[in-house]
Design a protein around this motif. Structure first.
Motif, PDB file in Angstrom:
ATOM      1  N   ALA A 262       0.989  -1.213   0.061  1.00  0.00           N
ATOM      2  CA  ALA A 262      -0.045   0.080  -0.226  1.00  0.00           C
ATOM      3  C   ALA A 262       0.752   1.264   0.060  1.00  0.00           C
ATOM      4  N   VAL A 263       2.078   1.142   0.862  1.00  0.00           N
ATOM      5  CA  VAL A 263       2.835   2.218   0.729  1.00  0.00           C
ATOM      6  C   VAL A 263       3.395   2.729  -0.342  1.00  0.00           C
ATOM      7  N   ALA A 264       3.863   1.452  -1.153  1.00  0.00           N
ATOM      8  CA  ALA A 264       4.622   1.637  -2.290  1.00  0.00           C
ATOM      9  C   ALA A 264       3.736   2.173  -3.543  1.00  0.00           C
ATOM     10  N   VAL A 265       2.508   1.778  -3.380  1.00  0.00           N
ATOM     11  CA  VAL A 265       1.509   2.178  -4.317  1.00  0.00           C
ATOM     12  C   VAL A 265       1.393   3.752  -4.244  1.00  0.00           C
ATOM     13  N   ALA A 266       1.138   4.256  -3.053  1.00  0.00           N
ATOM     14  CA  ALA A 266       1.116   5.608  -2.733  1.00  0.00           C
ATOM     15  C   ALA A 266       2.236   6.242  -2.991  1.00  0.00           C
ATOM     16  N   PHE A 267       3.463   5.853  -2.840  1.00  0.00           N
ATOM     17  CA  PHE A 267       4.762   6.549  -3.481  1.00  0.00           C
ATOM     18  C   PHE A 267       4.930   6.604  -5.016  1.00  0.00           C
ATOM     19  N   ALA A 268       4.556   5.454  -5.598  1.00  0.00           N
ATOM     20  CA  ALA A 268       4.808   5.201  -7.069  1.00  0.00           C
ATOM     21  C   ALA A 268       3.739   6.047  -7.869  1.00  0.00           C
ATOM     22  N   TYR A 269       2.535   5.975  -7.522  1.00  0.00           N
ATOM     23  CA  TYR A 269       1.833   6.492  -8.408  1.00  0.00           C
ATOM     24  C   TYR A 269       1.032   7.496  -8.034  1.00  0.00           C
ATOM     25  N   ALA A 283      -1.060  10.249   2.323  1.00  0.00           N
ATOM     26  CA  ALA A 283      -1.272   8.622   2.274  1.00  0.00           C
ATOM     27  C   ALA A 283      -0.854   7.743   3.333  1.00  0.00           C
ATOM     28  N   CYS A 284       0.374   8.255   3.657  1.00  0.00           N
ATOM     29  CA  CYS A 284       1.193   7.641   4.751  1.00  0.00           C
ATOM     30  C   CYS A 284       0.366   7.863   6.314  1.00  0.00           C
ATOM     31  N   LEU A 285       0.119   8.911   6.496  1.00  0.00           N
ATOM     32  CA  LEU A 285      -0.377   9.392   7.523  1.00  0.00           C
ATOM     33  C   LEU A 285      -2.032   8.818   7.667  1.00  0.00           C
TER      34      LEU A 285
END
Length: 309
Positions: A262-269, A283-285
């Motif tokens: 989930a974190v990687a998707v938020a970062f990448a997209y 998104a992380c918060l």
């Protein structure tokens, strides 16, 4: 004749005669102030200005490019130092392992959590008793050499996996993004342990490592890498998730995998632009808030005695 006899001096050192001009600002500079440029020389001031105006390279998610995976090395070092502390003080494991709900007896021993009123002399321990730090500290502990199915192989396998994955994922993310992904994955693994197996005492960096694995998969798809290699890696990771379930905390592994993905998707997209970092942080918060809410709700249920599982 007069112009040829005019004395020119360095604009930074007026007492030094010179004949060379900075190719950017056209001011005279002495040998001490000359900085090699593609053509001619520049003065120190123009060099600094040029550095500020050059756009810094960024990773695919907008992080700072880092050639050396410092975060990976530091995480490995912390785990090794903590392991040495465990060997010197075995009680460190009981004090900081991930534990949702447990009991400490009058003899100082550790017992399983039971429903209903506590027996005289027993007191609760774990996240239930306000020890929320266990949600993260457990991810830096590992099984002592003579305990569990793997013993010292527990930390050895995790550190090898962290070494291999971290050196790939950290350059793709940048140091800050990589650290956030790792810590949130560790937290996500602990929260799923709390939800599904609150009586289990769990240690190990496996949840965070599984989160890095999920991040590797998402980032590889994002940059269009050869997915044949990546898919084989993920297949092996998922196979290990199933096989290791008989001897390790599959809840921690699965929680780390899902959270890291989930974190990687938020970062990448996250859309490119000046608000990209804000969206990623938001998104992380949100994810962190969800994990906190789940923890609060589960702790309330445990305190209410609803722990029969």
């Amino acid at each position: 004749m007069d112009s040829e006899s005019t004395v020119t001096t360095c604009y930074r050192h007026p007492k030094v005669e010179c004949r060379v001009r900075c190719v950017r600002c056209d001011r005279y500079i002495c040998p001490d102030c000359m900085r090699e440029a593609a053509v001619g020389h520049q003065c120190p001031g123009c060099v600094k200005e040029g550095v500020r105006s050059v756009r810094q390279a960024r990773t695919v998610v907008g992080g700072r490019v880092s050639a050396v995976p410092v975060v990976t090395y530091v995480l490995i070092a912390v785990c090794v130092v903590v392991y040495l502390a465990e060997l010197a003080l075995p009680e460190v494991v009981d004090r900081f392992a991930m534990l949702g709900a447990g009991l400490v007896g009058p003899d100082g021993g550790h017992y399983l959590w039971v429903e209903g009123p506590l027996f005289e002399g027993f007191r609760p321990e774990g996240v239930l008793d306000g020890e929320w730090y266990r949600l993260l500290t457990g991810a830096f502990l590992h099984l002592p050499p003579a305990e569990g199915t793997f013993g010292i192989l527990h930390i050895a396998m995790n550190m090898v996996a962290l070494w291999n994955l971290g050196r790939v994922v950290e350059p793709m993310l940048g140091r800050v993004h990589c650290l956030v992904l790792y810590l949130l994955s560790a937290l996500g693994g602990s929260v799923l342990v709390l939800l599904l197996a609150p009586q289990d005492s769990v240690v190990g960096a496996s949840g965070a490592v599984f989160g890095l694995g999920a991040g590797y998969y998402v980032l590889a798809r994002r940059i269009g890498a050869d997915m044949g290699v990546v898919n084989r890696f993920m297949g092996g990771l998922l196979l290990w998730l199933v096989i290791s379930a008989v001897a390790t905390s599959w809840e921690g592994h699965l929680g780390g995998l899902l959270t890291g993905g989930a974190v990687a998707v938020a970062f990448a997209y996250a859309p490119r632009g000046r608000h990209r970092m804000v969206l990623q942080a938001g998104a992380c918060l949100v994810l962190l808030g969800l994990l906190v809410v789940l923890t609060v709700v589960e702790v309330a249920e445990l305190k209410g005695g609803g722990v029969s599982r």
